[in-house]
Design an enzyme around this catalytic site. Structure first.
Site, PDB file in Angstrom:
ATOM      1  N   HIS A  39      -7.788  -2.472  18.354  1.00  0.00           N
ATOM      2  CA  HIS A  39      -7.974  -3.028  19.621  1.00  0.00           C
ATOM      3  C   HIS A  39      -7.650  -1.649  20.689  1.00  0.00           C
ATOM      4  CE1 HIS A  39      -7.081  -4.631  23.527  1.00  0.00           C
ATOM      5  NE2 HIS A  39      -5.835  -4.227  23.695  1.00  0.00           N
ATOM      6  N   ASP A  74     -32.032  14.835  37.884  1.00  0.00           N
ATOM      7  CA  ASP A  74     -31.524  14.234  36.633  1.00  0.00           C
ATOM      8  C   ASP A  74     -30.192  15.056  36.398  1.00  0.00           C
ATOM      9  OD1 ASP A  74     -33.458  12.456  33.965  1.00  0.00           O
ATOM     10  OD2 ASP A  74     -31.157  13.307  33.904  1.00  0.00           O
ATOM     11  N   TRP A  78      -2.356   2.963  18.136  1.00  0.00           N
ATOM     12  CA  TRP A  78      -3.818   4.077  18.440  1.00  0.00           C
ATOM     13  C   TRP A  78      -3.194   5.447  18.277  1.00  0.00           C
ATOM     14  CZ3 TRP A  78      -4.959   7.012  22.991  1.00  0.00           C
ATOM     15  CH2 TRP A  78      -4.111   7.126  23.903  1.00  0.00           C
ATOM     16  N   SER A 137     -19.015  13.706  21.257  1.00  0.00           N
ATOM     17  CA  SER A 137     -19.587  12.751  22.226  1.00  0.00           C
ATOM     18  C   SER A 137     -19.099  13.131  23.767  1.00  0.00           C
ATOM     19  CB  SER A 137     -19.755  11.321  21.954  1.00  0.00           C
ATOM     20  OG  SER A 137     -20.220  10.613  23.132  1.00  0.00           O
ATOM     21  N   SER A 138     -17.890  12.976  23.821  1.00  0.00           N
ATOM     22  CA  SER A 138     -16.921  13.090  25.083  1.00  0.00           C
ATOM     23  C   SER A 138     -17.242  14.399  25.658  1.00  0.00           C
ATOM     24  CB  SER A 138     -15.641  12.808  25.228  1.00  0.00           C
ATOM     25  OG  SER A 138     -15.436  11.278  24.712  1.00  0.00           O
ATOM     26  N   HIS A 187      -1.759  11.983  27.134  1.00  0.00           N
ATOM     27  CA  HIS A 187      -1.204  12.006  28.480  1.00  0.00           C
ATOM     28  C   HIS A 187      -2.303  12.424  29.471  1.00  0.00           C
ATOM     29  CE1 HIS A 187       1.244  10.534  31.285  1.00  0.00           C
ATOM     30  NE2 HIS A 187       0.780  11.527  32.240  1.00  0.00           N
ATOM     31  N   GLU A 243      -5.536  12.074  28.612  1.00  0.00           N
ATOM     32  CA  GLU A 243      -6.424  10.999  28.244  1.00  0.00           C
ATOM     33  C   GLU A 243      -6.241   9.742  29.228  1.00  0.00           C
ATOM     34  OE1 GLU A 243      -9.100   8.561  26.692  1.00  0.00           O
ATOM     35  OE2 GLU A 243      -8.945  10.542  26.432  1.00  0.00           O
ATOM     36  N   TYR A 249      -5.383   9.904  31.991  1.00  0.00           N
ATOM     37  CA  TYR A 249      -5.809  10.178  33.338  1.00  0.00           C
ATOM     38  C   TYR A 249      -7.408  10.223  33.450  1.00  0.00           C
ATOM     39  CZ  TYR A 249      -1.139  10.343  35.623  1.00  0.00           C
ATOM     40  OH  TYR A 249       0.158  10.149  35.602  1.00  0.00           O
ATOM     41  N   SER A 251     -12.552   4.810  45.958  1.00  0.00           N
ATOM     42  CA  SER A 251     -12.870   5.563  47.109  1.00  0.00           C
ATOM     43  C   SER A 251     -13.941   5.378  47.765  1.00  0.00           C
ATOM     44  CB  SER A 251     -12.354   7.044  47.052  1.00  0.00           C
ATOM     45  OG  SER A 251     -11.185   7.146  46.480  1.00  0.00           O
ATOM     46  N   HIS A 288       7.437  13.000  27.969  1.00  0.00           N
ATOM     47  CA  HIS A 288       7.873  11.878  28.479  1.00  0.00           C
ATOM     48  C   HIS A 288       7.607  10.596  27.563  1.00  0.00           C
ATOM     49  CE1 HIS A 288       4.349  11.009  31.416  1.00  0.00           C
ATOM     50  NE2 HIS A 288       4.029  10.529  30.298  1.00  0.00           N
ATOM     51  N   HIS A 289       6.372  10.848  26.604  1.00  0.00           N
ATOM     52  CA  HIS A 289       6.329   9.748  25.675  1.00  0.00           C
ATOM     53  C   HIS A 289       7.265   9.847  24.519  1.00  0.00           C
ATOM     54  CE1 HIS A 289       2.680   8.481  27.372  1.00  0.00           C
ATOM     55  NE2 HIS A 289       2.444   9.635  27.593  1.00  0.00           N
ATOM     56  N   THR A 343      -0.334  10.774  43.657  1.00  0.00           N
ATOM     57  CA  THR A 343      -0.867   9.150  43.406  1.00  0.00           C
ATOM     58  C   THR A 343      -0.385   8.565  44.806  1.00  0.00           C
ATOM     59  OG1 THR A 343      -0.286   9.537  41.074  1.00  0.00           O
ATOM     60  CG2 THR A 343      -0.959   7.340  41.817  1.00  0.00           C
ATOM     61  N   LYS A 359      -2.887   9.121  47.565  1.00  0.00           N
ATOM     62  CA  LYS A 359      -4.226   8.437  47.370  1.00  0.00           C
ATOM     63  C   LYS A 359      -3.911   6.872  47.846  1.00  0.00           C
ATOM     64  CE  LYS A 359      -7.045   9.870  43.744  1.00  0.00           C
ATOM     65  NZ  LYS A 359      -7.528  10.849  44.588  1.00  0.00           N
ATOM     66  N   ARG A 384       7.656  -3.582  20.484  1.00  0.00           N
ATOM     67  CA  ARG A 384       5.983  -3.528  20.220  1.00  0.00           C
ATOM     68  C   ARG A 384       5.580  -3.669  18.924  1.00  0.00           C
ATOM     69  NH1 ARG A 384       4.173   1.970  22.884  1.00  0.00           N
ATOM     70  NH2 ARG A 384       2.221   0.962  22.366  1.00  0.00           N
TER      71      ARG A 384
END
Length: 528
Positions: free
Chosen positions: A78, A107, A143, A170-171, A254, A256, A258, A269, A303-304, A329, A332, A451
């Site tokens: 998932h 293009d 994941w 790809s990314s 991390h 990722e 963002y 925006s 922090h993880h 943040t 914004k 979890r």
């Protein structure tokens, strides 16, 4: 329309290739954007079905529908499908469709690379899904694919890792293409500080992708050699360290998160100024805030990992650095609210999703701030509080921004207006159900429910039941979204050049800020 644009498009793919082959060989940015977004929508539904398996099992205590191993395979797939198959490709599709139009380019800079970066995606996702049918089933380690857990089990590991490599390639190719396009293909007069915010956020995101994807590739390759070639990178018995994998993974993981939220900031925006009929408040501060978030995302990864036993100085550093991200943040959020302040607001579907984004994403940000505090996080870690936090950021955050973007630009893409009544129905069902789904999980986490578990103590039953009801309502309300898109593609009221009325009276193009690109604004059918 400029003849240069017309000849460019004809030269690309509206020649001999017809039917399905047009889509296979296309180098047209709009076609590739459409392919990306179609794939993302399909994977969103597939990943959502996996989430519904999880929530069906958690509706009541005890084991109902699936065995614990399959439950954990669902949580792993998932997450991987939603991150790499739905959210990231959807934003890549938006980038392909909109960035050339917004900067006045005919293009993307590297059209063949663009085609290749898309076509790696469906095959990589099929490879990942195929692990479900292998001996031992799909990976069941979350994941994050942490060792030693991920190294147990059947033949899935090399296939899952090869899939991750292809998704990463790809990314990276898409990111290179975006950077080259933004820096080299802008129309005359389109300086960097005149670019629409969506282009800015994607440009910064592209740098993040190029920096962190190779780290993830290296980490999973080390997993592969640990499993099959006798190395001991993460095996303590051979002198390795499983925590090393956590550092490598989160140094990727991390930034990722963002990567998934910065393009959302760009979308919001664009939408809020249009429906507030005011220019965006504090354009340059938004650009600097986005760049600050991008830079800070690289220095907060551990922090993880507050529970791994890091020194106090490390905990203090990561606590402070994480809290620092709240500053840009907050800038914004302040700017979005200030843009709406005293604006002539109307509440069409894109604006509704944008406002829901601001409110609910901010709430997700506050719970993130709670988890930045290391002593408190020792309690939250690996509980449903974490699940609630990141889903508030990623569902009402990234996914709502994608809904908003779809409703906002669908008239441009199809030449037809979508059904506003159905759009609003989709909004209200989604917003109410997403809160019913994730809000109770904060309480479950604070009460200590861990979890990634298929069974739980009876005191958690009521909140879990609510959460599961919310999940099924949210899941099935997305079928309205699919129907709205198909209905708009097939016909309906013609979209005008000024589809969001009133926006142009205030000097606001669909691509804020001006100057407009050098080709004229028309609805989709006139643009090749």
């Amino acid at each position: 329309m400029s003849s240069a644009v017309a000849t460019h498009d004809e030269h690309h793919d509206h020649g001999p290739a017809k039917g399905i082959m047009r889509w296979v060989f296309t180098t047209n940015h709009k076609d590739i954007g459409t392919l990306y977004m179609t794939t993302a929508l399909i994977m969103f539904l597939v990943g959502g079905a996996m989430a519904l398996v999880i929530r069906a099992e958690l509706f009541a205590p005890g084991m109902q529908f699936v065995d614990p191993m399959f439950f954990n395979q669902m949580t792993t797939l998932h997450a991987l499908v939603m991150v790499f198959g739905a959210v990231m490709p959807a934003f890549a599709g938006l980038a392909n469709w909109m960035i050339p139009i917004m900067i006045g380019s005919p293009d993307m800079a590297l059209p063949r690379l663009n085609n290749w970066s898309f076509w790696l995606l469906p095959f990589a996702l099929l490879l990942l899904a195929s692990t479900l049918f292998m001996e031992g089933g799909a990976p069941a380690a979350g994941w994050t694919l942490y060792p030693p857990l991920v190294l147990q089990g059947g033949a899935h590991l090399p296939f899952a890792i090869f899939s991750v490599h292809l998704l990463g390639i790809s990314s990276i190719m898409a990111a290179i293409n975006i950077i080259v396009t933004v820096f080299n293909m802008r129309a005359p007069g389109m300086t960097l500080m005149k670019m629409p915010l969506f282009v800015w956020t994607w440009g910064i995101t592209a740098f993040l992708l190029i920096a962190v994807m190779p780290v993830f590739a290296g980490a999973v390759t080390m997993l592969l050699t640990d499993k099959f070639f006798g190395t001991s990178f993460f095996n303590a018995a051979g002198g390795g360290d499983p925590v090393l994998y956590q550092h490598l993974f989160w140094f990727f993981g991390h930034p990722e998160v963002y990567i998934m939220i910065l393009p959302s900031f760009g979308v919001i925006s664009m939408i809020i100024p249009t429906f507030a009929r005011k220019p965006l408040f504090g354009y340059s501060s938004m650009v600097y805030a986005t760049a600050s978030i991008g830079l800070l995302s690289f220095v907060v990864w551990a922090h993880h990992q507050y529970t791994v036993g890091m020194p106090l100085a490390g905990e203090l550093y990561f606590t402070y650095a994480t809290m620092l991200i709240a500053v840009p943040t907050g800038v914004k959020v302040f700017n979005w609210v200030s843009t709406m302040w005293k604006g002539a607001m109307t509440f069409e579907t894109p604006m509704l999703f944008a406002i829901a984004f601001v409110v609910l994403f901010t709430m997700g940000g506050f719970t993130g701030l709670m988890m930045a505090i290391s002593p408190a996080d020792l309690q939250y870690h690996d509980t449903y509080f974490i699940v609630a936090h990141f889903h508030y950021v990623l569902v009402p955050g990234a996914v709502f921004a994608l809904f908003a973007a779809t409703y906002y630009w669908l008239p441009k893409w199809t030449g037809h207006m979508y059904d506003e009544r159905l759009g609003k129905l989709h909004f209200w069902l989604s917003t109410i159900s997403v809160n019913l789904l994730f809000f109770p999980q904060h309480f479950l986490g604070l009460a200590g429910m861990p979890r990634r578990i298929p069974d739980y103590a009876t005191q958690f039953a009521e909140f879990n039941a609510w959460s599961s009801v919310g999940a099924f309502v949210f899941g099935f309300s997305q079928l309205i979204f699919v129907y709205v898109i198909i209905k708009a593609i097939r016909g309906g009221e013609k979209a005008t050049d000024e589809v969001w009325e009133g926006a142009h009276e205030h000097g606001l193009e669909w691509t804020l800020p001006s100057p407009p690109p050098y080709h004229t604004w028309t609805t989709a059918p006139e643009i090749k």
